[in-house]
Design an enzyme around this catalytic site. Structure first.
Site, PDB file in Angstrom:
ATOM      1  N   GLY A 183       0.744  -1.243   0.113  1.00  0.00           N
ATOM      2  CA  GLY A 183      -0.064   0.138   0.021  1.00  0.00           C
ATOM      3  C   GLY A 183       0.758   1.214   0.027  1.00  0.00           C
ATOM      4  O   GLY A 183       1.849   1.359   0.654  1.00  0.00           O
TER       5      GLY A 183
ATOM      6  N   LEU B  82      -1.660   7.324   2.159  1.00  0.00           N
ATOM      7  CA  LEU B  82      -0.775   8.137   3.427  1.00  0.00           C
ATOM      8  C   LEU B  82      -0.109   7.145   4.441  1.00  0.00           C
ATOM      9  O   LEU B  82       1.163   7.282   4.851  1.00  0.00           O
ATOM     10  CB  LEU B  82      -1.861   8.866   3.960  1.00  0.00           C
ATOM     11  CG  LEU B  82      -2.454  10.100   3.388  1.00  0.00           C
ATOM     12  CD1 LEU B  82      -3.382  10.923   4.037  1.00  0.00           C
ATOM     13  CD2 LEU B  82      -1.326  11.007   2.806  1.00  0.00           C
TER      14      LEU B  82
ATOM     15  N   HIS C  79     -21.515   8.438   5.130  1.00  0.00           N
ATOM     16  CA  HIS C  79     -21.384   9.931   5.077  1.00  0.00           C
ATOM     17  C   HIS C  79     -22.665  10.519   4.608  1.00  0.00           C
ATOM     18  O   HIS C  79     -23.470  10.071   3.517  1.00  0.00           O
ATOM     19  CB  HIS C  79     -20.150  10.290   4.119  1.00  0.00           C
ATOM     20  CG  HIS C  79     -19.726  11.696   4.292  1.00  0.00           C
ATOM     21  ND1 HIS C  79     -20.603  12.803   3.779  1.00  0.00           N
ATOM     22  CD2 HIS C  79     -18.596  12.193   4.745  1.00  0.00           C
ATOM     23  CE1 HIS C  79     -19.967  13.892   4.035  1.00  0.00           C
ATOM     24  NE2 HIS C  79     -18.656  13.486   4.430  1.00  0.00           N
TER      25      HIS C  79
ATOM     26  N   SER D 201     -18.337  17.789   0.004  1.00  0.00           N
ATOM     27  CA  SER D 201     -17.860  18.059   1.410  1.00  0.00           C
ATOM     28  C   SER D 201     -18.975  18.449   2.312  1.00  0.00           C
ATOM     29  O   SER D 201     -19.947  18.907   1.924  1.00  0.00           O
ATOM     30  CB  SER D 201     -16.962  19.291   1.119  1.00  0.00           C
ATOM     31  OG  SER D 201     -16.646  19.811   2.500  1.00  0.00           O
TER      32      SER D 201
ATOM     33  N   ARG E 202     -22.178  13.170  11.490  1.00  0.00           N
ATOM     34  CA  ARG E 202     -22.724  12.384  10.397  1.00  0.00           C
ATOM     35  C   ARG E 202     -23.651  11.219  10.620  1.00  0.00           C
ATOM     36  O   ARG E 202     -24.594  10.978   9.716  1.00  0.00           O
ATOM     37  CB  ARG E 202     -21.314  11.677   9.759  1.00  0.00           C
ATOM     38  CG  ARG E 202     -20.347  12.781   9.423  1.00  0.00           C
ATOM     39  CD  ARG E 202     -19.083  12.161   8.978  1.00  0.00           C
ATOM     40  NE  ARG E 202     -18.079  13.092   8.570  1.00  0.00           N
ATOM     41  CZ  ARG E 202     -16.884  13.004   7.921  1.00  0.00           C
ATOM     42  NH1 ARG E 202     -16.273  11.578   7.924  1.00  0.00           N
ATOM     43  NH2 ARG E 202     -16.224  13.765   7.396  1.00  0.00           N
TER      44      ARG E 202
ATOM     45  N   HIS F  96     -18.569   5.279   3.461  1.00  0.00           N
ATOM     46  CA  HIS F  96     -17.612   6.113   3.343  1.00  0.00           C
ATOM     47  C   HIS F  96     -16.119   5.436   3.931  1.00  0.00           C
ATOM     48  O   HIS F  96     -15.011   5.936   3.596  1.00  0.00           O
ATOM     49  CB  HIS F  96     -17.865   7.510   3.889  1.00  0.00           C
ATOM     50  CG  HIS F  96     -16.851   8.632   3.815  1.00  0.00           C
ATOM     51  ND1 HIS F  96     -16.133   9.035   2.734  1.00  0.00           N
ATOM     52  CD2 HIS F  96     -16.346   9.345   4.808  1.00  0.00           C
ATOM     53  CE1 HIS F  96     -15.351  10.012   3.017  1.00  0.00           C
ATOM     54  NE2 HIS F  96     -15.247  10.277   4.242  1.00  0.00           N
TER      55      HIS F  96
HETATM   56  C1  LIG Z   1     -13.694  10.663  -0.764  1.00  0.00           C
HETATM   57  C2  LIG Z   1     -13.254  10.567   0.591  1.00  0.00           C
HETATM   58  C3  LIG Z   1     -12.875  11.436   1.273  1.00  0.00           C
HETATM   59  C4  LIG Z   1     -12.091  11.573   2.359  1.00  0.00           C
HETATM   60  N1  LIG Z   1     -11.756  12.812   3.115  1.00  0.00           N
HETATM   61  C5  LIG Z   1     -11.277  12.764   4.232  1.00  0.00           C
HETATM   62  C6  LIG Z   1     -10.871  14.048   4.865  1.00  0.00           C
HETATM   63  O1  LIG Z   1     -11.232  15.056   4.585  1.00  0.00           O
HETATM   64  N2  LIG Z   1      -9.971  13.891   6.127  1.00  0.00           N
HETATM   65  C7  LIG Z   1      -9.641  12.549   6.489  1.00  0.00           C
HETATM   66  O2  LIG Z   1      -8.948  12.479   7.801  1.00  0.00           O
HETATM   67  N3  LIG Z   1     -10.093  11.340   6.060  1.00  0.00           N
HETATM   68  C8  LIG Z   1     -10.801  11.464   4.866  1.00  0.00           C
HETATM   69  N4  LIG Z   1     -11.162  10.330   4.335  1.00  0.00           N
HETATM   70  C9  LIG Z   1     -10.444   8.879   4.777  1.00  0.00           C
HETATM   71  C10 LIG Z   1      -9.178   9.071   4.444  1.00  0.00           C
HETATM   72  O3  LIG Z   1      -8.740   9.397   3.075  1.00  0.00           O
HETATM   73  C11 LIG Z   1      -8.801   7.576   4.394  1.00  0.00           C
HETATM   74  O4  LIG Z   1      -8.985   6.800   5.409  1.00  0.00           O
HETATM   75  C12 LIG Z   1      -7.233   7.224   4.391  1.00  0.00           C
HETATM   76  O5  LIG Z   1      -6.807   7.935   3.131  1.00  0.00           O
HETATM   77  C13 LIG Z   1      -6.743   6.052   4.265  1.00  0.00           C
HETATM   78  O6  LIG Z   1      -5.356   5.899   3.947  1.00  0.00           O
HETATM   79  P1  LIG Z   1      -4.323   4.483   3.724  1.00  0.00           P
HETATM   80  O7  LIG Z   1      -3.314   4.931   3.643  1.00  0.00           O
HETATM   81  O8  LIG Z   1      -4.737   3.528   5.021  1.00  0.00           O
HETATM   82  O9  LIG Z   1      -5.184   3.752   2.507  1.00  0.00           O
HETATM   83  P2  LIG Z   1      -5.434   4.033   0.928  1.00  0.00           P
HETATM   84  O10 LIG Z   1      -4.983   5.371   0.788  1.00  0.00           O
HETATM   85  O11 LIG Z   1      -6.706   3.521   0.666  1.00  0.00           O
HETATM   86  O12 LIG Z   1      -4.354   3.251   0.225  1.00  0.00           O
HETATM   87  C14 LIG Z   1      -4.271   1.864   0.185  1.00  0.00           C
HETATM   88  C15 LIG Z   1      -3.332   1.175  -0.525  1.00  0.00           C
HETATM   89  O13 LIG Z   1      -3.194   0.084  -0.678  1.00  0.00           O
HETATM   90  C16 LIG Z   1      -2.937  -0.618  -1.769  1.00  0.00           C
HETATM   91  N5  LIG Z   1      -3.396  -2.032  -2.132  1.00  0.00           N
HETATM   92  C17 LIG Z   1      -4.807  -2.098  -1.552  1.00  0.00           C
HETATM   93  N6  LIG Z   1      -5.078  -3.466  -1.521  1.00  0.00           N
HETATM   94  C18 LIG Z   1      -3.779  -3.990  -2.192  1.00  0.00           C
HETATM   95  C19 LIG Z   1      -3.531  -5.311  -2.602  1.00  0.00           C
HETATM   96  N7  LIG Z   1      -4.163  -6.345  -2.281  1.00  0.00           N
HETATM   97  N8  LIG Z   1      -2.240  -5.477  -3.022  1.00  0.00           N
HETATM   98  C20 LIG Z   1      -1.189  -4.309  -3.098  1.00  0.00           C
HETATM   99  N9  LIG Z   1      -1.644  -3.284  -2.831  1.00  0.00           N
HETATM  100  C21 LIG Z   1      -3.085  -2.969  -2.355  1.00  0.00           C
HETATM  101  C22 LIG Z   1      -3.435   0.501  -2.889  1.00  0.00           C
HETATM  102  O14 LIG Z   1      -3.028   0.290  -3.925  1.00  0.00           O
HETATM  103  C23 LIG Z   1      -3.049   1.857  -2.217  1.00  0.00           C
HETATM  104  O15 LIG Z   1      -1.779   2.178  -2.442  1.00  0.00           O
HETATM  105  C24 LIG Z   1     -11.955  10.418   2.991  1.00  0.00           C
HETATM  106  C25 LIG Z   1     -12.040   9.055   2.326  1.00  0.00           C
HETATM  107  C26 LIG Z   1     -12.610   9.233   1.022  1.00  0.00           C
HETATM  108  C27 LIG Z   1     -12.982   7.760   0.194  1.00  0.00           C
END
Ligand SMILES: Cc1cc2nc3c(=O)[nH]c(=O)nc-3n(C[C@H](O)[C@H](O)[C@H](O)COP(=O)(O)OP(=O)(O)OC[C@H]3O[C@@H](n4cnc5c(N)ncnc54)[C@H](O)[C@@H]3O)c2cc1C
Ligand code: HEM
Ligand code: SF4
Ligand code: FES
Lengths: 250, 251, 650
Positions: C53, C56, C279, C297, C343, C414
């Site tokens: 992954g 962030l 959401h 938003s 929410r 969401h």
């Molecule tokens: C539309 C939207 C708006 C949002 N707005 C906000 C906000 O304003 N403020 C806030 O705090 N949060 C917000 N959130 C929540 C937040 O964005 C997410 O919870 C957070 O970004 C998740 O980050 P992550 O790094 O855990 O996962 P992700 O960013 O989802 O990354 C997952 C990674 O894993 C990889 N991956 C997944 N499965 C596999 C696999 N089987 N094999 C190899 N790679 C894989 C993908 O390629 C990707 O690189 C929002 C979410 C959404 C959907």
């Protein structure tokens, strides 16, 4: 079996060699860089443009009578004398201009070849896009200009192709050149000048953009300036044959 | 609504590829363009054919995955809109639509409409960052950034790395993409120490990846879904000139 | 009602977080950092860590681990690490900087988050995250993240999601994008330096365990179709949330549970799977073709008024409905907070009016969000300045002009608070398997506050994991794994067999048709409101659907190529297993809390009623084999600093 399967990681892990990386394409960096080529284009283009402006203004002397332009032409050859040998200025200008044009064309050719390599396949369907017409005709326009310049030198500089061909008698040479029955010469001249106009219209703006002198706010102004310069240049150059054709200058 | 599609089908990188005609009779004007392809693909699968491969992920115009040329325009006819956000109400009933992959030597076709845009990542890897190892950062308010600079940095940073600029450029140049990153980082005080190195390295990689040189045709910015302005290329040139002649770095 | 097999489960021994230090909450992180064993820098170079992954959490973790000197292999299924779904976050990121002097502090952010999570999270973790929030902003600014600024050049903040202090940092409506690009650029820098090997378009399909420890993954190269094992000293999952189990959600199309679920099947406990967040302000579904939902938003609720026609079945256009026949139901039911209720409450209220037949739009699943009053009061220009880009996005999708016609909105899935169970060090119950970001069961309890997922992901990746993973590596005494070892071979073969099976069924239903059906079922029975009967219905249907899938799915093409149908099939197969656990978790938790609303457990006013006496625990499930009843392990939650209370927004 539907899939290829190769078992096993690359190494036993725990003690792994450093820097194991998947094979990436072997790359070599082409020289000069694309930005350097653009800078050469812009600088050499600017020199050519300066020359063209001076040339155009010189040409307009024809409206002041045969003496005015002939004297001017003679002055160009004698300026600086006796401190400097005859035709010094002329040869400096010719040398600079030749280097500039050669550099300009060489860069244009390299860039064009790279562009073709970068986009080997055309789209099946590609409508004319909003980019300007002038921008898309730089290369062919440039070629027309070069062909014309060669003819133009043989015509009015060496006199080889001129029906009058008297060195120093610029006025008579020009009038002979654009005589109504030689309409094809005038037409060729006109096409070339319009090509220059288009070329300068995009080229001047593009050159300024290349030399990093364009900001978001200034862009439209600069486009306007380029247009004005291009139109002035075209009108200035065209006015001469037009005047001969209509009998205004004879 | 009914749509006649001509879609580029190419089994793999070695395959020659060709345009194939399909008809979709039950399109709906509220569908997005990718949903149109979903509908087509469901049919193809049930008919025992292979569905059309295309890149997509977020479907809300921000990830930059979707990438196709619709009637000769990357991301299609609507201004400032990615393919996933393009809706069928912008097409006429019975219209013919040609769909091709992004074309550039630096973006080899993987399959159908899917291309490999790894070259853009490698350009970033060669210098499109600020070296700030984790934990080494000073207090965020230690360096104020004038709002005008912050805003310009943001405008440039909005690039989604989709590559539409390359697909649109007759020279196959990625200058808009590179210029956007140069401008984003160059507007910020944090970006200054590496500014000269960054531009020289990124341009080097850009050229080495086989992208063409820019001749300021401006077609990139027209195609760009984030409307990245053309002056970022000017900024790129200016920084490059400065870096290679200003003595800050010997290229 | 008869108890069927799959609603059975047994309760196992409690699970305890042994990594968590004791002492005053504000000193625990400091103590833990001092307590961890350190890895000698020369040894770090010899140690390999796999990070799955590049969002962030994963992007920041991979870059930071590489900076420390470890060899990192990073995986994502997209063509570029920059496209992870974190890119889509709009609103902002919380940090207790108190730049506004409005009374914020680490303790207040901690307090708000524990309360917002409806007292179902760990105090130690939440406090750590609040504390680290300060460093996150510093780190991101140093990387060049272009946060919004004021005229004086200092950082701007706004208040978000009903918070009473202004602690949300933002970059227009693209905060997630800008933060992710910061992490991505740091990652690319390490790739160029040779310390990170990047595997884009690679999907993890299984976890390799050797001697009870996580020692690698099996991944499929999505371009060539090659499946192969990658071995390492530790594995980090940062694979995001599983909201896509609902088919329609605000997640990206590729978001999946496969990485987490495969780890769960290998022994990692899965905690609180039923905690999902809905959401309230998303663009409603427009038809059967719909493939995903788009978030608008939350800030829109600051000026928009939510209403529906008073009379059920009223199909007049909104402009023809006089004021007296409109029901501004949030303002009516919650006079104190009005349109700004949290929410979960806003979402449920919208569902209720739609269930009563008063929903609007072609599908009847939508409510109006009306800006007419705001436009009158502030002027069109002021409204445009605040919300212009959102209005434009809405118009692009719906073809309607929100300046003239009220917007239509509806709730959508969401975020998923549940995920793999981890201890204070972010280590799962499998030694050597760490889980960060949305993929773990997180620090948000039963409900996540706006702008805190980005904070958690970056806290985990930049600051927590790089400090804690060394403790494991320093103490584990790992021997090299032979790629030909039985455990490795066996896992490779399982993956290969599964792929072959999927391709060979050659039935008559597409993968998407199964996914859609599963999504509908979950949305109806395990969505905004859950009932005993509904959950049992879902638990009856899911195993059937799973059987149908494995006997009649059609996956065209071969495995030796880019095959997007095959990719989706594998993901849906795992969703079909996860869905059952979600419903079971929801069924067993007979209280309501945060995003989990059980109709049987509500106050007289229809609010969620928690049952702290019986449910003040994390429910961590152990996989016992397909079709076997899982085992529930409970981690009791203790509250020393924030006293549990009932939320009230009247
Ligand atoms: C539309 C939207 C708006 C949002 N707005 C906000 C906000 O304003 N403020 C806030 O705090 N949060 C917000 N959130 C929540 C937040 O964005 C997410 O919870 C957070 O970004 C998740 O980050 P992550 O790094 O855990 O996962 P992700 O960013 O989802 O990354 C997952 C990674 O894993 C990889 N991956 C997944 N499965 C596999 C696999 N089987 N094999 C190899 N790679 C894989 C993908 O390629 C990707 O690189 C929002 C979410 C959404 C959907
Ligand atoms: C084969 C011949 C030629 C080709 C292919 C060609 C091509 C180009 C191109 C591509 C540019 C744009 C450069 C940039 O991106 O900044 C340009 C600029 C320009 N060219 Fe040419 N050109 C040719 C010949 C000429 C000739 C013969 C002249 C003049 C007599 C000329 C004058 C200019 C001028 C004035 C500019 C603008 C640069 C500036 O103002 O700084 N070109 N040319
Ligand atoms: S500059 Fe625009 S078109 Fe080019 S990659 Fe960035 S967003 Fe896409
Ligand atoms: S699918 Fe993400 S931008 Fe189109």
């Amino acid at each position: 079996m539907h899939w290829t399967f190769t078992g096993g990681g690359p190494h036993p892990v725990g003690m792994v060699t450093l820097g194991e990386r998947p094979a990436t394409r072997v790359r070599h960096t082409p020289r000069p860089s694309s930005v350097q080529l653009k800078i050469v284009m812009a600088v050499s283009g600017a020199l050519a443009l300066l020359y063209l402006v001076a040339h155009m203004i010189g040409n307009l002397k024809i409206f002041l009578g045969a003496d005015a332009i002939n004297t001017y032409a003679a002055w160009l050859r004698t300026v600086g004398e006796p401190a400097l040998p005859a035709e010094t200025l002329l040869w400096i200008v010719r040398a600079v201009l030749t280097v500039a044009i050669v550099a300009h064309i060489v860069s244009a050719v390299i860039l064009t070849r790279r562009a073709h390599r970068a986009r080997p396949i055309k789209y099946a369907h590609r409508p004319p896009v909003k980019g300007s017409y002038a921008a898309r005709t730089m290369r062919w326009g440039g070629v027309i200009i070069v062909l014309f310049v060669i003819y133009h030198l043989l015509d009015l500089t060496t006199g080889t192709l001129n029906p009058n061909g008297v060195s120093g008698d610029v006025h008579a040479n020009v009038v002979a050149d654009f005589a109504p029955h030689r309409w094809y010469v005038t037409l060729f001249y006109a096409i070339a000048v319009v090509a220059v106009g288009f070329h300068v219209r995009h080229g001047l703006w593009s050159g300024l953009q290349t030399l990093g002198r364009s900001s978001a706010a200034a862009q439209n102004t600069l486009k306007g300036v380029a247009l004005v310069v291009a139109v002035a240049l075209t009108v200035g150059f065209l006015s001469v044959p037009f005047a001969v054709l209509t009998g205004l200058v004879r | 609504m009914r749509l006649n599609l001509r879609i580029w089908r190419q089994a793999g990188p070695e395959d020659k590829g060709r345009l194939v005609a399909y008809r979709v009779d039950d399109a709906d004007e509220d569908m997005s363009f990718l949903e149109l392809l979903d509908v087509l693909n469901e049919k193809l699968v049930l008919d025992g054919d292979e569905p059309v491969a295309f890149d997509h992920d977020c479907r809300e115009g921000i990830c930059g995955a979707c990438s196709m040329v619709i009637n000769g325009q990357p991301h299609g006819p609507q201004k400032a809109t990615t393919t996933c956000q393009l809706h069928l109400r912008h097409f006429r009933d019975g219209e013919s639509i040609t769909i091709e992959p992004f074309r550039a030597a630096a973006f080899p076709v993987v399959k159908d409409l899917v291309v490999d845009r790894g070259a853009l990542d490698r350009i970033v890897a060669s210098g499109g960052y600020i070296s700030a190892p984790t934990g080494a950062a000073p207090e965020a308010h230690a360096t104020p950034v004038p709002k005008a600079n912050a805003d310009r940095a943001f405008t440039a940073a909005a690039c989604i790395g989709c590559g539409a600029c390359v697909a649109a450029c007759p020279n196959g140049s990625a200058s808009l993409f590179v210029g956007a990153k140069i401008t984003h980082l160059g507007e910020l005080p944090q970006g200054q120490p590496e500014r000269s190195d960054r531009v020289v390295r990124m341009v080097e990689t850009h050229d080495a990846e086989g992208f063409g040189g820019c001749t300021n045709t401006g077609e990139c910015t027209v195609a760009c879904p984030k409307e990245i302005p053309l002056d970022v290329i000017s900024q790129l040139n200016r920084d490059y000139l400065h870096a290679t002649t200003g003595g800050r770095r010997t290229a | 009602m008869t108890m069927t097999n799959y609603t059975d489960f047994t309760i196992g021994g409690p699970v305890a977080d042994t990594a968590a230090p004791a002492g005053p909450v504000e000193e625990r992180w400091e103590r833990r950092r001092f307590g961890v064993k350190l890895v000698n820098p020369a040894n770090k170079r010899k140690m390999k860590i796999i990070v799955v992954g590049t969002g962030l959490a994963g992007g920041s973790a991979a870059a930071s681990l590489a900076e420390l000197g470890y060899q990192v292999s990073s995986f994502c299924y997209q063509d570029s690490p920059r496209r992870a779904h974190s890119i889509a976050a709009q609103g902002g990121i919380n940090a207790a900087k108190n730049y506004r002097n409005d009374g914020d502090s680490v303790h207040r952010l901690f307090y708000d988050t524990v309360k917002g999570g409806d007292f179902r999270s760990r105090e130690s973790n939440v406090h750590r995250q609040a504390d680290i929030s300060l460093q996150i902003i510093d780190q991101c600014v140093a990387q060049g993240v272009p946060f919004a600024r004021e005229y004086g050049g200092l950082l701007d903040t706004r208040s978000f999601g009903g918070a009473q202090v202004s602690r949300t940092f933002y970059a227009r409506g693209q905060t997630g994008q800008q933060l992710l690009l910061g992490a991505y650029q740091a990652l690319e820098r390490q790739i160029d330096a040779g310390t990170v090997t990047m595997y884009p378009r690679h999907e993890m399909l299984d976890l390799i365990m050797v001697d009870g420890r996580a020692r690698g993954i099996v991944a499929r190269d999505l371009v060539t179709g090659e499946t192969r094992s990658h071995l390492a000293d530790a594995v980090v999952l940062a694979s995001g949330g599983y909201g896509n189990v609902f088919y329609l959600s605000t997640n990206a199309k590729g978001c999946n549970v496969t990485a987490s679920w495969r780890a769960h099947r290998r022994g990692a406990l899965f905690a609180n799977p039923c905690y999902t967040q809905i959401h309230p302000t998303c663009i409603p579904v427009s038809g059967d073709h719909q493939s995903k939902l788009t978030l608008m938003s939350e800030s829109l609720r600051n000026d928009g008024r939510v209403w529906v026609p008073e009379r059920a079945g009223d199909t007049r256009p909104p402009s023809d409905i006089p004021e007296s026949e409109r029901d501004y139901f949030l303002e009516r039911q919650y006079p104190a907070y009005g349109n700004l209720v949290p929410r979960d409450i806003a979402s449920r209220a919208a569902k209720n009016v739609c269930d009563a037949g008063r929903g609007v739009g072609p599908t009847g699943l939508g409510v109006y969000l009306d800006f007419a009053e705001a436009i009158n009061r502030l002027g069109r220009a002021a409204v445009a300045a605040k919300y212009g880009n959102l209005f434009q996005m809405y118009q692009r999708i719906t073809g309607e002009d929100p300046y003239v016609v009220p917007m239509r909105i509806f709730p959508a899935v969401h975020y998923t608070m549940g995920g793999l169970w981890v201890d204070y060090d972010l280590q799962s119950t499998i030694p050597g398997l760490f889980v960060v970001g949305e993929a773990n069961f997180s620090d948000h309890g039963a409900n996540r506050l706006g702008a805190s997922a980005l904070m958690q992901g970056l806290a985990d990746g930049y600051f927590v994991l790089p400090n804690t993973i060394g403790d494991y590596l320093a103490g584990a005494k790992l021997h090299p794994v032979d790629p030909g070892a039985d455990e490795v071979r066996a896992t490779e073969h399982e993956v290969a067999n599964r792929i072959e099976t999927l391709l060979s069924i050659d039935g008559n239903r597409t993968v998407d048709s199964f996914h859609r059906e599963l999504g509908h079922l979950l949305w109806d029975q395990c969505g905004m409101e859950r009932t005993d009967a509904g959950l049992r219905k879902a638990l009856d249907r899911i195993p059937e659907l799973r059987r149908e899938f494995w006997s009649s799915v059609k996956v065209p093409g071969t495995g030796a190529q880019l095959n997007q149908s095959l990719e989706r099939a594998g993901r849906v197969a795992d969703f079909l297993e996860l869905a059952e656990l979600m419903c079971l978790d929801a069924l067993h938790r007979t209280e309501s809390c945060g995003g989990h609303f059980r109709a049987e457990s509500q106050t007289e006013d229809g609010e969620a009623a928690r049952d702290d006496e019986h449910f003040s625990y994390v429910g961590a499930w152990e996989y016992m084999g397909q079709g076997e009843p899982p085992v529930l392990h409970k981690e009791d939650l203790h509250f020393e600093y924030v006293t549990p209370s009932q939320r009230s927004y009247k």
